[in-house]
Motif scaffolding. Structure first.
Motif, PDB file in Angstrom:
ATOM      1  N   HIS A  45       0.828  -1.213   0.000  1.00 33.72           N
ATOM      2  CA  HIS A  45       0.000   0.000   0.000  1.00 33.72           C
ATOM      3  C   HIS A  45       0.861   1.261   0.000  1.00 33.72           C
ATOM      4  O   HIS A  45       0.502   2.263  -0.588  1.00 33.72           O
ATOM      5  CB  HIS A  45      -1.008   0.001   1.162  1.00 33.72           C
ATOM      6  N   ARG A  46       2.040   1.192   0.619  1.00 36.90           N
ATOM      7  CA  ARG A  46       2.924   2.360   0.619  1.00 36.90           C
ATOM      8  C   ARG A  46       3.495   2.598  -0.775  1.00 36.90           C
ATOM      9  O   ARG A  46       3.617   3.749  -1.214  1.00 36.90           O
ATOM     10  CB  ARG A  46       4.045   2.192   1.632  1.00 36.90           C
ATOM     11  N   VAL A  47       3.847   1.521  -1.489  1.00 36.18           N
ATOM     12  CA  VAL A  47       4.322   1.667  -2.867  1.00 36.18           C
ATOM     13  C   VAL A  47       3.227   2.308  -3.726  1.00 36.18           C
ATOM     14  O   VAL A  47       3.506   3.192  -4.538  1.00 36.18           O
ATOM     15  CB  VAL A  47       4.756   0.304  -3.449  1.00 36.18           C
ATOM     16  N   ILE A  48       1.995   1.873  -3.526  1.00 40.09           N
ATOM     17  CA  ILE A  48       0.878   2.444  -4.285  1.00 40.09           C
ATOM     18  C   ILE A  48       0.713   3.931  -3.962  1.00 40.09           C
ATOM     19  O   ILE A  48       0.572   4.760  -4.869  1.00 40.09           O
ATOM     20  CB  ILE A  48      -0.426   1.671  -4.009  1.00 40.09           C
ATOM     21  N   CYS A  49       0.755   4.272  -2.690  1.00 33.46           N
ATOM     22  CA  CYS A  49       0.616   5.687  -2.300  1.00 33.46           C
ATOM     23  C   CYS A  49       1.771   6.528  -2.841  1.00 33.46           C
ATOM     24  O   CYS A  49       1.551   7.649  -3.315  1.00 33.46           O
ATOM     25  CB  CYS A  49       0.535   5.806  -0.785  1.00 33.46           C
ATOM     26  N   ASP A  50       2.993   5.996  -2.787  1.00 27.77           N
ATOM     27  CA  ASP A  50       4.138   6.718  -3.347  1.00 27.77           C
ATOM     28  C   ASP A  50       3.956   6.922  -4.850  1.00 27.77           C
ATOM     29  O   ASP A  50       4.286   7.982  -5.381  1.00 27.77           O
ATOM     30  CB  ASP A  50       5.445   5.975  -3.074  1.00 27.77           C
ATOM     31  N   GLY A  51       3.426   5.902  -5.532  1.00 28.60           N
ATOM     32  CA  GLY A  51       3.161   6.020  -6.962  1.00 28.60           C
ATOM     33  C   GLY A  51       2.128   7.091  -7.270  1.00 28.60           C
ATOM     34  O   GLY A  51       2.212   7.770  -8.294  1.00 28.60           O
ATOM     35  N   ARG A  55       3.032  10.406  -9.289  1.00 27.68           N
ATOM     36  CA  ARG A  55       2.217  10.342 -10.514  1.00 27.68           C
ATOM     37  C   ARG A  55       2.647   9.246 -11.484  1.00 27.68           C
ATOM     38  O   ARG A  55       2.420   9.340 -12.676  1.00 27.68           O
ATOM     39  CB  ARG A  55       2.192  11.692 -11.206  1.00 27.68           C
ATOM     40  N   SER A  56       3.248   8.176 -10.938  1.00 26.92           N
ATOM     41  CA  SER A  56       3.583   7.032 -11.787  1.00 26.92           C
ATOM     42  C   SER A  56       2.439   6.025 -11.830  1.00 26.92           C
ATOM     43  O   SER A  56       2.482   5.072 -12.606  1.00 26.92           O
ATOM     44  CB  SER A  56       4.879   6.366 -11.310  1.00 26.92           C
ATOM     45  N   ILE A  57       1.429   6.255 -11.005  1.00 25.73           N
ATOM     46  CA  ILE A  57       0.234   5.409 -10.966  1.00 25.73           C
ATOM     47  C   ILE A  57      -0.988   6.320 -11.126  1.00 25.73           C
ATOM     48  O   ILE A  57      -1.088   7.349 -10.447  1.00 25.73           O
ATOM     49  CB  ILE A  57       0.124   4.640  -9.633  1.00 25.73           C
ATOM     50  N   ALA A  58      -1.900   5.912 -11.978  1.00 31.01           N
ATOM     51  CA  ALA A  58      -3.135   6.675 -12.162  1.00 31.01           C
ATOM     52  C   ALA A  58      -4.043   6.482 -10.949  1.00 31.01           C
ATOM     53  O   ALA A  58      -4.076   5.394 -10.363  1.00 31.01           O
ATOM     54  CB  ALA A  58      -3.849   6.207 -13.420  1.00 31.01           C
ATOM     55  N   PRO A  59      -4.769   7.519 -10.557  1.00 30.96           N
ATOM     56  CA  PRO A  59      -5.675   7.394  -9.410  1.00 30.96           C
ATOM     57  C   PRO A  59      -6.671   6.247  -9.537  1.00 30.96           C
ATOM     58  O   PRO A  59      -6.964   5.570  -8.558  1.00 30.96           O
ATOM     59  CB  PRO A  59      -6.384   8.749  -9.368  1.00 30.96           C
ATOM     60  N   VAL A  60      -7.172   5.996 -10.738  1.00 32.42           N
ATOM     61  CA  VAL A  60      -8.147   4.917 -10.910  1.00 32.42           C
ATOM     62  C   VAL A  60      -7.492   3.550 -10.644  1.00 32.42           C
ATOM     63  O   VAL A  60      -8.118   2.664 -10.069  1.00 32.42           O
ATOM     64  CB  VAL A  60      -8.825   4.987 -12.295  1.00 32.42           C
ATOM     65  N   GLU A  61      -6.228   3.385 -11.052  1.00 30.29           N
ATOM     66  CA  GLU A  61      -5.506   2.140 -10.760  1.00 30.29           C
ATOM     67  C   GLU A  61      -5.323   1.989  -9.256  1.00 30.29           C
ATOM     68  O   GLU A  61      -5.608   0.934  -8.689  1.00 30.29           O
ATOM     69  CB  GLU A  61      -4.114   2.154 -11.397  1.00 30.29           C
TER      70      GLU A  61
END
Length: 87
Positions: A45-51, A55-61
């Motif tokens: 979950h921390r990797v996702i939040c960092d992404g 901005r390496s991860i889209a909010p919808v993802e």
């Protein structure tokens, strides 16, 4: 210090690629378990939040992945609470 930051960034990129390769929630939960075992200091979950932050991860993802992880955690918590109430 810069090399450890570069290593972490490379790991995060690999984890994000693994996240995107997940075809269903079971794959995502398996990745979460691998992260918990292999990288105790860096949770999924921390990797996702960092992404999200970088901005390496889209909010919808991120929303989809975090929802699946939180639903699983809630089911685990409910199961534990129900067991404790039955004792």
């Amino acid at each position: 210090m810069a090399s450890s930051t570069a290593m972490a960034a490379g790991r995060n990129e690999r984890v994000i690629a693994d996240l995107r390769a997940c075809s269903d929630p079971a794959d995502l939960l398996a990745l979460d378990e691998r992260m918990a075992l292999n990288h105790r200091d860096e949770s999924l979950h921390r990797v996702i939040c960092d992404g999200l932050r970088d901005r390496s991860i889209a909010p919808v993802e991120a929303a989809s992945w975090l929802t699946a992880l939180m639903d699983h955690r809630n089911r685990q918590l409910t199961a534990c609470l129900n067991m404790a109430c039955q004792v």
